[in-house]
Motif scaffolding. Sequence first.
Motif, PDB file in Angstrom:
ATOM      1  N   TYR A 176       0.833  -1.204   0.000  1.00 55.57           N
ATOM      2  CA  TYR A 176       0.000   0.000   0.000  1.00 55.57           C
ATOM      3  C   TYR A 176       0.870   1.259   0.000  1.00 55.57           C
ATOM      4  O   TYR A 176       0.537   2.250  -0.648  1.00 55.57           O
ATOM      5  N   LEU A 179       1.752   2.012  -3.399  1.00 57.22           N
ATOM      6  CA  LEU A 179       0.639   2.613  -4.128  1.00 57.22           C
ATOM      7  C   LEU A 179       0.516   4.101  -3.841  1.00 57.22           C
ATOM      8  O   LEU A 179       0.067   4.867  -4.671  1.00 57.22           O
ATOM      9  N   ARG A 180       0.919   4.494  -2.644  1.00 59.97           N
ATOM     10  CA  ARG A 180       0.872   5.919  -2.296  1.00 59.97           C
ATOM     11  C   ARG A 180       2.050   6.680  -2.903  1.00 59.97           C
ATOM     12  O   ARG A 180       2.239   7.858  -2.618  1.00 59.97           O
ATOM     13  N   GLY A 181       2.858   5.992  -3.674  1.00 60.21           N
ATOM     14  CA  GLY A 181       3.969   6.659  -4.341  1.00 60.21           C
ATOM     15  C   GLY A 181       5.242   6.698  -3.525  1.00 60.21           C
ATOM     16  O   GLY A 181       6.199   7.376  -3.899  1.00 60.21           O
TER      17      GLY A 181
END
Lengths: 292, 259
Positions: A176, A179-181
Amino acid sequence: MVRVMIVFFRDLFIFDHVQYAVIGAVLASLSCGIMGSYLSVRRITSSAGAISHFLLGGLAAAQFLKKVYLVPIPVEAGALVAAVIAAVIIWLVTRWAKQREDTVLSVLWAFGMAVGGIFIFFTPGNTGNLQFYLFGDMSLINPSGLAAMGILAAVLILFFIFFYEKILAIAFDSEYAALRGIRVSMYSFLLLLFAALTVVVVVQLVGIVMAIALLSLPQAIAATFTRRLWQLIAGSIILSMIFTVGGFAASYEPGTPPGAMIILSAGFFYLVSLALKSFRKNRRTAQVSGAR
Amino acid sequence: MNAASRLPLVELEQVNARYENEIVLENITTSIYPSELISIIGPNGSGKTTLLKIILGIIKPSAGRVRLFRHYNGYTPVHIGYVPQHILYDPAFPVTVLDVVLLGRVKSGFSRLQKKDTDTAMNVLDMMGMKHLAEKGFQDLSGGQRQRVLIARALAGEPVLLLMDEPTANIDRDAEKEIYTLIRELTRTMTVVLVSHDLGVVPKISTRVFCLNRNLKFHETTELTGDDIRSLYQETMDLVQHSHSHDEQDLPGKGWCGS
């Protein structure tokens, strides 16, 4: 016991090396409280064990170069190089071949010991050193070593204050976080490197064999009374300080190995915390069943 | 709230995916449009999770391509919320509910969480009726509550597209109902893609149903009216009920979606 403490405090104000040992214990506790917490929440404490044993190769190689070829390097330099190599190898393996991580950790562990064994064999007058490598010696901590420990502790504190959320995100759910960079791989490598450097410091206190204990026992105890990562870190730092300074003080006058005393006290309090935890749990279940 | 714009948010073009040498997805071409509630159904191992992860960019397709937000300037992959089926987290991980929800707002680079982020996280918890749990330890929650916290984490990032992987697996009936109600609520403001085993409720609330099967073929049920969906799923439900005593693996691959 009282006499032991009196002698310790008397010498604390007289001898430099006693002061260095205490300051070293405090500084090392900062680093290992932080990094031990990170390793434990990411469940990679075993990599600290692999790194610490891998260091023997570096320490013994540096000692060999120093004694046989008169290369003017401190043995810690060998440990530093070995630590960086170990961090790079573990990082590469976790990145490119996820499923075989534990195998590689075992290989690092044994390989470092083997390299160390060879160098120790070829180094004249080596038996005293082996004791130092395996169990550490706090009385050998010197001002330049303290400076290095202080810098590492300062870097870690700043890094964790500034990037706390990212570290938490990666430790909790790295997928995750990505996914948040967040650059998970880069942070993982930096943190692994920091862990390796922390192991170098811890090895000076308690030696190769027991380093993993100082990076996991305080966390295991602190975990029983903390609910957030920063609390775990703070609790581990305080406990590490108590164990390292306390262990050193308790072993000072009798002359017992301080590393062993540190780990014994940490282990003892770990058992106490387990007992308290199950006691509290039992009482809670007793209350619940009483309410029914 | 129906699709004001028919430009797709996500486009998949002939996407293939493989694990090691095993082909998991083959030749998948489809688009996801704004305001849809798409459910992806199919037996175990049919590539449902893989498809989500390909959209998310966690798994790279072995062939084909994925285009995200091509027609929407300013949207980035960070605008996708994700509710994973499992997370490999330590059951004793020291983290509070609010901490977990805030992780849905963590930013890259040097920007750090602000008070505004905490406010948003608290609003999401409030909306989901979990405000009172904010300071509780995540490990002290029930399975259903944890699942809702993970949904809250995804929502905290204020996504335009929400991907959920079996959000009702491992939770009890009541919690399941609540989650479906929530999902319907969410579709007012965002596009939702839902992977599910649930052939009873999920297709009824979906605007489109994607059937993924073990043969790695992709059936897209285009232009379905509500009646079509109902009749399609009546069959499917019958099929499932019929083979209820069997393991799900035993479901025939062909005609699995009633097609």
